[in-house]
Structure formats: structure tokens, C-alpha cells
Design a protein around this motif. Structure first.
Motif, mmCIF file in Angstrom:
data_model
loop_
_atom_site.group_PDB
_atom_site.id
_atom_site.type_symbol
_atom_site.label_atom_id
_atom_site.label_comp_id
_atom_site.label_asym_id
_atom_site.label_seq_id
_atom_site.Cartn_x
_atom_site.Cartn_y
_atom_site.Cartn_z
ATOM 1 N N THR A 88 0.831 -1.212 0.000
ATOM 2 C CA THR A 88 0.000 0.000 0.000
ATOM 3 C C THR A 88 0.861 1.256 0.000
ATOM 4 O OG1 THR A 88 -0.184 -0.240 2.414
ATOM 5 C CG2 THR A 88 -2.026 -1.032 1.074
ATOM 6 N N SER B 189 0.363 4.544 -2.407
ATOM 7 C CA SER B 189 -0.373 5.566 -1.655
ATOM 8 C C SER B 189 -0.192 6.960 -2.246
ATOM 9 C CB SER B 189 0.042 5.561 -0.178
ATOM 10 O OG SER B 189 1.434 5.786 -0.046
ATOM 11 N N ASN C 113 -5.704 1.450 7.361
ATOM 12 C CA ASN C 113 -6.060 1.115 5.982
ATOM 13 C C ASN C 113 -7.538 1.362 5.700
ATOM 14 O OD1 ASN C 113 -3.501 0.422 5.235
ATOM 15 N ND2 ASN C 113 -3.852 -1.778 5.178
ATOM 16 N N TYR D 37 -8.049 5.019 5.206
ATOM 17 C CA TYR D 37 -7.605 5.462 3.876
ATOM 18 C C TYR D 37 -8.703 5.209 2.837
ATOM 19 C CZ TYR D 37 -2.768 7.087 4.006
ATOM 20 O OH TYR D 37 -1.637 7.847 4.185
ATOM 21 N N LYS E 47 -3.014 4.387 12.583
ATOM 22 C CA LYS E 47 -2.008 3.359 12.314
ATOM 23 C C LYS E 47 -0.636 3.697 12.917
ATOM 24 C CE LYS E 47 -0.252 4.846 7.786
ATOM 25 N NZ LYS E 47 0.129 4.391 6.443
ATOM 26 N N SER F 289 1.693 0.812 13.827
ATOM 27 C CA SER F 289 1.903 -0.218 12.811
ATOM 28 C C SER F 289 3.369 -0.640 12.674
ATOM 29 C CB SER F 289 1.381 0.271 11.456
ATOM 30 O OG SER F 289 2.058 1.448 11.043
ATOM 31 N N TYR G 235 0.721 -4.869 -6.240
ATOM 32 C CA TYR G 235 -0.187 -3.779 -5.876
ATOM 33 C C TYR G 235 -0.244 -2.734 -6.990
ATOM 34 C CZ TYR G 235 -1.019 -5.258 -1.068
ATOM 35 O OH TYR G 235 -1.435 -5.936 0.042
ATOM 36 N N PHE H 74 -5.972 -1.373 -0.864
ATOM 37 C CA PHE H 74 -6.160 -1.288 0.590
ATOM 38 C C PHE H 74 -7.087 -2.398 1.088
ATOM 39 C CE2 PHE H 74 -4.773 2.956 -0.582
ATOM 40 C CZ PHE H 74 -3.849 3.232 0.413
ATOM 41 N N SER I 59 -4.862 -5.471 1.421
ATOM 42 C CA SER I 59 -4.028 -5.370 2.627
ATOM 43 C C SER I 59 -4.832 -5.655 3.884
ATOM 44 C CB SER I 59 -3.401 -3.981 2.723
ATOM 45 O OG SER I 59 -2.282 -3.871 1.880
ATOM 46 N N ALA I 60 -6.053 -5.164 3.944
ATOM 47 C CA ALA I 60 -6.903 -5.401 5.119
ATOM 48 C C ALA I 60 -7.159 -6.893 5.311
ATOM 49 C CB ALA I 60 -8.218 -4.646 4.966
#
Length: 542
Positions: A334, A338, A403, A406, A422, A425, A466, A482, A485-486
């Protein structure tokens, strides 16, 4: 009267003695702090040199692709200067999409070209450093970063003369080991010189230095770029990386030498005969250099990872190493899109406005990370004794919430809230790394970290996916990356909850992890370390 004067004199002497005692204590604490400074200046110098260019380098790619075009990665079309200067204002959507797709293709190819040499390098050099020392883990990749800085400097100075494809020389830093090798050296060094009780806090301190440097560089880079241009940015990067190189070469001591001097100064180890240590060191390094690229070095990394362990601990080690890969894919994937995501999702008056705003967001995000990693994590480990895996669970949950934010952001300012959510993280790898070192022991740190670095580099190969997803979904779901990724983070969360439960059961049955249980390989060291772990707490106080 004489008795009274005698009492006054006695009190005065007592006050003087108390003052001298306090001075000695302050001096001792200062000496302890100075002893504790090892790789922190390297982290600060190296990362400032890298971070100051991270905000503007994507812009250099966009400008070269837009102004010069790319016949290899794009359709070769070059656009007018006026269009490229206002590419992000919403009036040139189709051109912006084409430029972003071309840059994404470049990043995709570069990731593959750079990751494979980095994987091979760390697999050989990690086990080798367990015998030969850690300094080469810093020096070799720093040479690569200096060459990378110079290539970007020439690309910016000779902007129109050099074609867009010359930007591909950025892979040079990874061919010399890159960030994977440097992080391997940093974390291995800290594991060597810290006790198991202090290791999580020391690793968190390293990340705190990293984020403080990132914050300063992020706030400064956008403004330096707008005022002085690319050449100043890349010239500064070169200077900071040269300083880091000479600090390692001339000042930083090998962990083995540093610990031996501490033991000798405390009288815990007799001084080595004159010239004895140097002779042993030369013989060891000579033998190690010859065996650096032996396939046995690679096999040792995986043997440590897959070795059968008491209490069925082997599968936990494998799961933790795998979590590095999943975390790398979820986070770095991500991160790689981004910048493009925010450019596309919101409208900007000009490219310069976006660059300044993005540098501010990056700087504030780093401040949040400093608070989390530099203050909260050491506090909960040292004062509240929170388990490492509980910290990992907190960190993964933090990134998951970030995420989601976002995805749901309704305007650019909502991304500040996303970065607040985050903020923990980056503590994920700190917690998992600390747990691994406690399980495998300090004498196998280089091997297991080489395996970790290779797995992380392999995850970098997946990160370009990605870019593919972003390009494919740019018209129908901008935030698909995203969502992916989640999903990965939810898997990580389940695995870490299981690992935390298993480790609790293990410690209830066998007792807490301690480096004193990992002394079976002492014969491989040129200094007798049998007393190091037993006396480590006393050394840390020194």
C-alpha cells in the motif's frame, strides 16, 4: 561554641561528600549513555539521507515520464511543460492516468530487478557475519546507497540529456544489499549487545531514531525541493551517506570487541595478551571471507529456522518468519501506491502544492510513530511488562484501522486521522523480531535475521502486484489495494493471537525464555562468552 563549630564543619563535609557523590553518579550515568550509543548515529545519518529524497523521487519519475516520455515502459509520448506542471489539478485526467501507469510499470520491473540480488546477498552475508562481525553489513550497502544518490543527482542535473530509462540505475543500492542488509546489520548488532530483558526496548529505540529522522527529513524535503531543486536534495543525500560510511569505518566497534572491553573494564574478564585479539580477529576474518559465499552459509539460515525445538516451538518460529513476509506485502504494497492513490483521489491546485502537503503528512505521520515506538512501546514493555506478541497484535490492529480509514477518507485532511490510527503499525516487526531473538538465542541471530531479510525481500517481489492491481482497478475501484491489505492483516491478526497463546503455554511449562539457554555454540566465538549473558544485566547497568 567549639562543639557547635565542629558540628557545622561536619555538616559542611557531609554536604561536600554528598555533592561529590551526586557528581559521580551523574558522570556514571553519562558514561553509561555514551557506552550505549552504537548504531544509532548510523541509523540517523543513513535514514536522513534516504528519507530526504523519498518524497521528491516519485516526483522526479513523474516529471521525466511526462516531459520526456518512455519508449520502453510507455508509449513514448512527451507532453508540454505547461501540462506536466499542472498534471494534478484535475484537468488532465487521461494524461495523468497514462503517466501513472508508466511509472507503475517502471516500479514493477525495478522491484524484480533489485529484489533478487538483495535476497541472494543477505542469505550469504548473514551467517557469515555471525563469525566475521557486523561492520561489513553496514559498509557494503552504504556504498550502494552512495552510488544510488549519485545516479539520481546526475539524472536531475542532466534532466533533458539523460533518457527516462536511466532512472533504473536506482537498483544499484539493492545490488549491494540495500535496506535489507543494513537492517540485518542494525538489528543483529543490537541483539548482540543487549540483554533479552532490554532487547525489545532497544529495538524500539532504534525505530524511534528512525522515525525522528524521518520526521525531520519529511518536513524539510518538500521545502528544500521547492526552494533549491533536486540537485540540492540528492547532494545532501550523498553527503549524509558518506558520513554514515566513515562513522562505521572509523568509529563503530564490532559487538565482540565492545562487549569484551566492557567486561574487562568491570573486571569480569581478564585483558587479552597484547596482540592476541588482533591476531585471532585477522585469522577469523580471513577464513570467513573465503567462506562468505559458501552454500553452507545459506543452509545454516534455514537450518536455524526449521530446527526441531523443545515444546514444538519450531512451527512458531516458522510462523513468525512468515509474518514478516505477510506484513511486508500488506504494508509496503500500500505504501508503494499511496502517493498515486492520494494524487488521484483528490484534486490539487498544482504539483508543488501536493508535494508540500505530502511532505507535511509524512512528517506528522512520523511524529505519531515516534510517540508510539519511542515512548509508548518502551513504557509498556519496561513498566507494564506487556508481552511482545501482545504488542504485535496491537500494532496489526492499528495498521488495519489505518487502511480502512484510507479507504473511507472523504477529503485529504481525513488522512491525518488515518495516520493517527495506524501509529503503532511499525512496532509489528519490533515485537516479532524481539520474540525471535529470545527463541533462537544471540549466537544464531545473524542466521535467523538473514532468513528474515530474505523473506522480507521476497515479499518485496509481491509488492509490485499492488501496482498491477492499482492500474487494473483505477477506473472501477481506486482503493482495491487497501482492501487486499486489510484481508492480509486479518490473517496476521489470527496467527499472532495463536502464537501469543502458544508462547504463554510454553512459558508456563518450561519457564521464561532466556539467553542463558543458548550457549551450545560458544566454541564458534573467539572470545569466551560464557559469562556474557549471566553478567549482562550488570553490564547494562554499567
Amino acid at each position: 561554641m567549639a562543639k557547635k563549630n565542629h558540628s557545622v564543619g561536619k555538616n559542611a563535609l557531609s554536604s561536600i561528600s554528598f555533592g561529590v557523590s551526586n557528581t559521580q553518579k551523574c558522570g556514571q550515568k553519562l558514561k553509561t549513555c555514551l557506552w550505549s550509543i552504537t548504531v544509532e548515529p548510523v541509523v540517523a545519518l543513513w535514514w536522513f539521507g534516504l528519507a530526504i529524497q523519498m518524497v521528491v523521487t516519485p516526483q522526479l519519475y513523474y516529471e521525466k515520464v511526462c516531459n520526456l516520455g518512455s519508449i520502453v515502459f510507455g508509449n513514448g509520448t512527451a507532453y508540454p511543460e505547461d501540462v506536466c506542471s499542472h498534471l494534478d489539478n484535475g484537468n488532465y485526467g487521461e494524461i495523468q492516468d497514462e503517466v501513472q501507469k508508466t511509472v507503475s510499470r517502471m516500479n514493477f520491473i525495478m522491484m524484480f530487478v533489485s529484489s533478487v540480488p538483495s535476497i541472494i546477498f543477505v542469505l550469504f552475508v548473514g551467517p557469515w557475519s555471525d563469525r566475521a562481525g557486523r561492520k561489513m553489513l553496514f559498509l557494503i550497502p552504504l556504498v550502494g546507497f552512495i552510488l544510488n544518490d549519485l545516479s539520481l543527482l546526475f539524472n536531475s542535473v542532466f534532466f533533458d540529456e539523460l533518457p527516462t530509462e536511466v532512472l533504473m540505475l536506482e537498483v544499484l543500492k539493492d545490488w549491494f544489499g540495500g535496506s535489507s542488509c543494513l537492517f540485518l546489520g542494525i538489528y543483529s548488532y543490537i541483539a548482540d549487545v543487549s540483554s533479552s530483558e532490554d532487547r525489545t526496548a532497544r529495538l524500539a529505540l532504534i525505530d524511534c531514531v528512525y522515525f525522528i529522522t524521518m520526521t525531520i527529513a519529511s518536513f524539510a524535503s518538500g521545502r528544500i525541493y521547492v526552494s533549491l531543486g533536486y540537485a540540492t536534495i540528492y547532494g545532501m543525500s550523498t553527503g549524509f551517506h558518506l558520513l554514515a560510511f566513515f562513522y562505521v569505518l572509523l568509529i563503530l566497534q564490532e559487538p565482540r570487541d565492545l562487549i569484551q572491553r566492557k567486561l574487562e573494564s568491570k573486571g569480569l574478564l581478564p585483558p587479552a595478551p597484547l596482540g592476541h585479539g588482533n591476531k585471532q580477529k585477522e585469522e577469523l576474518q580471513s577464513q570467513s571471507c573465503l567462506s562468505m559465499f559458501s552454500l553452507r552459509s545459506v543452509s545454516k539460515s534455514f537450518i536455524v529456522a526449521f530446527r526441531k525445538r523443545r515444546g514444538h516451538m519450531r512451527h512458531v518460529v516458522v510462523l513468525l518468519i512468515a509474518m514478516f513476509a505477510v506484513n511486508g506485502i500488506a504494508m509496503h504494497g500500500t505504501n508503494s501506491i499511496s502517493n498515486s492513490y492520494v494524487r488521484k483521489k483528490f484534486e490539487w491546485a498544482s504539483t508543488d502544492e501536493f508535494n508540500v502537503w505530502w511532505s507535511q503528512l509524512s512528517g506528522i505521520s512520523s511524529i505519531f510513530s515516534i510517540i508510539a515506538v519511542g515512548i509508548v512501546i518502551p513504557l509498556v514493555t519496561k513498566v507494564f511488562h506487556l508481552r511482545d506478541m501482545m504488542i504485535a497484535i496491537l500494532s496489526i490492529s492499528s495498521l488495519l484501522l489505518g487502511n480502512i480509514m484510507y479507504l473511507l477518507a472523504w477529503n485529504p485532511n481525513a488522512l491525518y486521522l488515518a495516520n493517527l490510527l495506524k501509529m503503532f503499525s511499525d512496532a509489528t516487526t519490533v515485537a516479532i523480531r524481539a520474540t525471535l531473538t529470545k527463541i533462537v538465542g544471540t549466537l544464531d541471530v545473524g542466521k535467523v535475521f538473514a532468513c528474515v531479510a530474505a523473506v522480507q525481500a521476497l515479499s518485496d517481489l509481491a509488492s509490485p502486484l499492488y501496482n498491477i492491481v492499482y492500474i487494473a482497478s483505477i477506473d472501477w475501484h481506486l482503493g482495491m489495494s487497501f482492501c487486499i491489505s486489510a484481508t492480509l492483516l486479518l490473517v496476521m491478526l489470527v496467527v499472532c493471537i495463536y502464537a501469543n497463546f502458544f508462547l504463554k503455554q510454553y512459558e508456563q511449562k518450561y519457564g521464561p525464555f532466556s539467553t542463558t539457554t543458548h550457549k551450545n555454540n560458544q566454541a564458534n566465538m573467539d572470545v569466551d562468552v560464557s559469562k556474557w549473558d549471566d553478567k549482562n544485566e550488570e553490564i547494562q547497568k554499567f
